[in-house]
Scaffold this active site. Structure first.
Site, PDB file in Angstrom:
ATOM      1  CE  LYS A  50      -2.209  -0.874   3.799  1.00 23.60           C
ATOM      2  NZ  LYS A  50      -1.585  -2.157   4.172  1.00 23.60           N
TER       3      LYS A  50
ATOM      4  NE  ARG B 180      -4.356  -0.655   9.406  1.00 25.55           N
ATOM      5  CZ  ARG B 180      -3.322  -0.210   8.687  1.00 25.55           C
ATOM      6  NH1 ARG B 180      -3.378   0.932   8.061  1.00 25.55           N
ATOM      7  NH2 ARG B 180      -2.237  -0.931   8.599  1.00 25.55           N
TER       8      ARG B 180
ATOM      9  NE  ARG C  45       8.226  -2.399   6.440  1.00 28.49           N
ATOM     10  CZ  ARG C  45       6.968  -2.008   6.320  1.00 28.49           C
ATOM     11  NH1 ARG C  45       6.628  -1.197   5.335  1.00 28.49           N
ATOM     12  NH2 ARG C  45       6.047  -2.433   7.147  1.00 28.49           N
TER      13      ARG C  45
ATOM     14  NE  ARG D 269       6.707  -0.194  10.000  1.00 30.34           N
ATOM     15  CZ  ARG D 269       5.695  -0.066   9.150  1.00 30.34           C
ATOM     16  NH1 ARG D 269       5.871   0.598   8.017  1.00 30.34           N
ATOM     17  NH2 ARG D 269       4.517  -0.584   9.433  1.00 30.34           N
TER      18      ARG D 269
ATOM     19  NE  ARG E  60       2.060  -4.558  10.902  1.00 31.05           N
ATOM     20  CZ  ARG E  60       3.185  -4.430  10.182  1.00 31.05           C
ATOM     21  NH1 ARG E  60       4.314  -4.959  10.613  1.00 31.05           N
ATOM     22  NH2 ARG E  60       3.169  -3.758   9.063  1.00 31.05           N
TER      23      ARG E  60
END
Ligand code: B4P
Length: 188
Positions: A13, A88, A127, A133, A144
């Protein structure tokens, strides 16, 4: 263009929002990016969002909705916008309708980027090695994805029922996904 971008974490996204925003000349508004900027800046908003984000949970609706309302009141959205990561859950979708109604805007498309669990998990773990992160660890990614399945996935049917859903396969290299998105949007 006034559109929202849906899809599981890691579907692309954020990656594609930047490209589409550039192509269609509208701002990309990422709730995740706004939260992360506030966490980095140690603002009150960032302090209230941080614990939820690092646990992989949604930040409470009242915080998120107020932040989006504020962003949509700015001048640069008059000619269009691409909302990345909002709404969301169904409550946020209803709230967005009210915000847009108040501003005299209607939504042109709800774009869903699809990708399977194995692929998105692999991308987010990759990532993690690059960006570090806090929410890209394996247990948090699992949370998630669960939150996505329970809270966000029902929005697909919600927007399909309104004739707004544009589904695009998020597998393959980044350029191919962009080409598919542009073709699907231009065909509308
Ligand atoms: P987000 O920032 O929205 O995070 P995300 O869903 O994981 O997607 P992201 O945009 O980062 O990843 P992308 O798929 O582009 O949200 C983070 C947190 O903020 C949430 O968990 C929540 O706590 C909070 N939050 C945000 N919005 C909220 C809301 N509305 N309500 C409540 N809370 C909210 O990309 C992932 C990786 O894949 C990248 O490294 C990218 O390079 C790679 N990639 C992309 N496309 C690829 C491709 N085609 N091939 C290979 N790799 C690819």
């Amino acid at each position: 263009m006034r559109a929202i971008l849906l899809g599981p974490p890691g579907a692309g996204k954020g990656t594609q929002a930047t490209r589409l925003a550039q192509r269609y000349g509208v701002p990309a508004i990422s709730t995740g990016d706004i939260f992360r900027a506030n966490v980095s800046g140690d603002t009150e908003l960032g302090r209230s969002a941080q614990a939820y984000m690092s646990a992989g949970a949604l930040v409470p609706d009242e915080v998120t909705n107020a932040m989006v309302a504020d962003r949509l009141s700015q001048d640069d959205v008059v000619s269009g916008f691409l909302l990345d990561g909002y709404p969301r859950n169904p409550e946020q979708a209803v709230e967005l309708d009210m915000m847009l109604g108040g501003l005299g805007f209607t939504l042109d498309a709800a774009i869903e980027i699809t990708a399977d669990v194995d692929e998105v998990t692999e991308r987010l773990l990759r990532r993690a090695q690059i960006e570090g992160r806090a929410d890209d660890t394996e247990p948090v990614i699992r949370t998630r994805l669960e939150v996505y399945g329970v809270a966000t996935a029902p929005l697909t049917a919600f927007y399909a029922g309104r004739g707004l859903l544009v589904q695009v396969d998020g597998l393959g290299d980044i350029d191919s996904v962009t080409e598919r998105l542009v073709a699907a949007l231009d065909a509308r």
